[in-house]
Design an enzyme around this catalytic site. Structure first.
Site, PDB file in Angstrom:
ATOM      1  N   LYS A 142      27.102 -32.388 -45.398  1.00  0.00           N
ATOM      2  CA  LYS A 142      26.430 -33.282 -44.534  1.00  0.00           C
ATOM      3  C   LYS A 142      27.001 -33.597 -43.158  1.00  0.00           C
ATOM      4  CE  LYS A 142      25.338 -36.572 -48.375  1.00  0.00           C
ATOM      5  NZ  LYS A 142      25.900 -37.653 -49.043  1.00  0.00           N
ATOM      6  N   HIS A 184      15.424 -13.503 -73.020  1.00  0.00           N
ATOM      7  CA  HIS A 184      14.456 -12.327 -72.329  1.00  0.00           C
ATOM      8  C   HIS A 184      15.237 -12.310 -70.904  1.00  0.00           C
ATOM      9  CE1 HIS A 184      12.191 -11.780 -76.041  1.00  0.00           C
ATOM     10  NE2 HIS A 184      12.600 -13.081 -76.155  1.00  0.00           N
ATOM     11  N   GLU A 217      29.257 -32.913 -60.571  1.00  0.00           N
ATOM     12  CA  GLU A 217      29.815 -34.181 -59.798  1.00  0.00           C
ATOM     13  C   GLU A 217      31.100 -34.932 -60.408  1.00  0.00           C
ATOM     14  OE1 GLU A 217      27.143 -36.703 -57.691  1.00  0.00           O
ATOM     15  OE2 GLU A 217      26.537 -35.098 -56.413  1.00  0.00           O
TER      16      GLU A 217
HETATM   17  O1  PA5 Z   1      26.022 -39.474 -58.015  1.00  0.00           O
HETATM   18  C1  PA5 Z   1      25.902 -39.766 -56.828  1.00  0.00           C
HETATM   19  O2  PA5 Z   1      26.424 -40.648 -56.689  1.00  0.00           O
HETATM   20  C2  PA5 Z   1      24.972 -38.710 -55.998  1.00  0.00           C
HETATM   21  O3  PA5 Z   1      24.584 -37.860 -56.811  1.00  0.00           O
HETATM   22  C3  PA5 Z   1      23.973 -39.666 -55.461  1.00  0.00           C
HETATM   23  O4  PA5 Z   1      23.170 -40.171 -56.566  1.00  0.00           O
HETATM   24  C4  PA5 Z   1      23.064 -38.997 -54.580  1.00  0.00           C
HETATM   25  O5  PA5 Z   1      23.844 -38.549 -53.596  1.00  0.00           O
HETATM   26  C5  PA5 Z   1      22.138 -39.961 -53.746  1.00  0.00           C
HETATM   27  O6  PA5 Z   1      22.701 -40.863 -53.254  1.00  0.00           O
HETATM   28  P1  PA5 Z   1      21.967 -42.124 -52.735  1.00  0.00           P
HETATM   29  O7  PA5 Z   1      21.334 -42.892 -53.810  1.00  0.00           O
HETATM   30  O8  PA5 Z   1      23.046 -43.230 -52.240  1.00  0.00           O
HETATM   31  O9  PA5 Z   1      21.002 -41.881 -51.784  1.00  0.00           O
END
Ligand code: PA5
Length: 437
Positions: A425, A311, A290
């Site tokens: 989303k 394996h 990310e």
């Molecule tokens: O790193 C990030 O920002 C994302 O992976 C969030 O942690 C994830 O989408 C969850 O978001 P939230 O804590 O707002 O529910």
């Protein structure tokens, strides 16, 4: 010498020390000017950098005391969250617990079991979880920074209803803890309205950099994990992060993976030799995936668990397309020696290992694999560490977060946003008929 050190033995034919040193100025700019002087993009989310020493001490004391009180009352803590709101907790829990703790009773374990929900949308999983909880005393730690993420919000609805059915709204109040933004968002509003205990995900700390906040610390404290030691390890790493490039393994790791990327590698495989690293790899994949995967750039973060995956994936790694390198996590010692004894008649042909222990065999396997993979043109960066305890894990968390921030800036991307996560989303919301989408 820092707690995690790089061994570049198996990088030798792919680039020399000089090549990494050419990247030193870039790594220093990324570290000093973009991260530490807050001039890089996404600087509103630099709060994690000094968190190991600047964390909210008053909140931490409350985390520890509330966790202790709650632990006495429950068999299971349901941790509801997704992505950065659960992966660090799961990684620490898995790495630091007994491999078979889930099959123990509450009494045998001595602490509540952590179970994760809202990490996907499986009807089967959540249905079976409701059944599993039928005869258990449980509480919920609902974790969402935004407070609006669909998967955890839906799971929260489900399990909150179950708690309220059992205990009424008043009783359920004592069994629900919300970890969210300090002053906004749907979860914040609900928590205030219902009077749930609240912990904060600081404004300037993004989800995947939040394991050292209440996001990770509260559930881990409920499960009896030594959160003080995790924080101490992270503090140690923060101190080491100040070292100059030649002694700074975090900067060197960022530079090495950058050099391999420039040489055309497109996949980094995080490899380990003990299943306890399995969810650390999941956390790491989210962190790097990310943070770096944007603008059509970056290494694809993948993982493998050796020797099991030798394996399955081993053939590909040795002889498939030459687009990957490995980063290998290696513990230098274990408290669990299993000595190999001689058997009369040597029926399995293993008597040549007499007097050795299983850890030694695993070490030799790792050595043999790195050397074979290097010969197969798969460079190996070895990250050596002491036996993985809470302190080393805290160090490792910070090590990777800091290297990741530097690495992403070296690549020329903003490490702290995730615009690509929105695409699925909005499609999903349209298909579900969400009002206003
Ligand atoms: O790193 C990030 O920002 C994302 O992976 C969030 O942690 C994830 O989408 C969850 O978001 P939230 O804590 O707002 O529910």
């Amino acid at each position: 010498m820092s707690r995690i050190s790089i061994d570049s033995t198996y990088l030798d034919p792919f680039f020399n020390e000089e090549e990494v040193s050419y990247l030193e100025p870039l790594a220093n700019i990324a570290n000093k000017e973009m991260l530490l002087a807050h001039k890089g993009p996404g600087s509103d989310y630099h709060g994690w950098i000094n968190l190991p020493k600047d964390y909210d001490k008053e909140e931490y004391a409350r985390i520890v005391s509330s966790a202790e009180k709650l632990a006495d009352k429950i068999d299971v803590l349901l941790v509801i969250g997704i992505g950065g709101s659960y992966l660090g907790t799961r990684a620490a829990m898995h790495a630091l617990s007994d491999s078979f703790s889930d099959s123990l009773t509450r009494e045998e374990r001595g602490t509540p079991q952590l179970i994760f929900a809202g990490t996907q949308l499986s009807a089967r999983y959540h249905h079976q979880l409701l059944q599993y909880l039928e005869d258990k005393r449980f509480a919920i730690n609902m974790i969402s920074k935004s407070g609006t993420t669909t998967e955890p919000a839906l799971a929260f609805r489900l399990f909150r209803k179950e708690l309220e059915k059992r205990h009424g709204e008043d009783g359920a109040r004592d069994l629900i803890i919300a970890t969210t933004d300090k002053q906004r968002g749907k979860l914040y509003e609900l928590a205030v309205e219902k009077g749930y205990e609240r912990f904060v995900v600081p404004d300037d700390v993004g989800g995947r950099y939040s394991v050292l906040t209440a996001v990770g610390l509260f559930p881990l404290a409920v499960a009896g994990i030594d959160t003080d030691a995790i924080l101490e390890g992270a503090q140690e790493a923060l101190k080491d992060a100040e070292l100059p490039f030649e002694a700074n393994e975090m900067l060197q790791y960022a530079a090495m993976r950058h050099a391999l990327y420039q040489r055309g590698k497109s996949i980094e495989l995080l490899v380990s030799y003990d299943p306890r690293f399995q969810y650390i790899a999941e956390w790491w994949k989210q962190l790097y995936g990310e943070s770096e995967g944007k603008d059509n750039k970056a290494l694809y973060p993948a993982s493998a668990q050796f020797t099991a995956d030798l394996h399955s994936l081993g053939q590909y790694i040795q002889e498939g397309r030459r687009h990957l390198f490995e980063t290998v996590l290696l513990e230098s010692e274990t408290s669990y020696d299993l000595s190999i004894e001689k058997i009369a008649g040597n029926p399995d042909g293993l008597n040549y290992l007499e007097g050795k222990d299983m850890f030694y065999v695993n070490e030799k396997a790792a050595e043999g694999v790195s050397s074979a993979h290097r010969d197969g043109s798969v460079p190996n960066i070895l990250l050596r560490m002491p036996e993985l305890d809470a302190r080393t894990l805290g160090y490792l968390f910070y090590f990777f977060m800091r290297s990741c921030g530097v690495s992403a800036y070296m690549l020329g991307v903003n490490p702290f946003d995730q615009p690509g996560v929105e695409a699925y989303k909005s499609n999903m919301f349209k298909l579900l008929g969400k009002p206003g989408v």
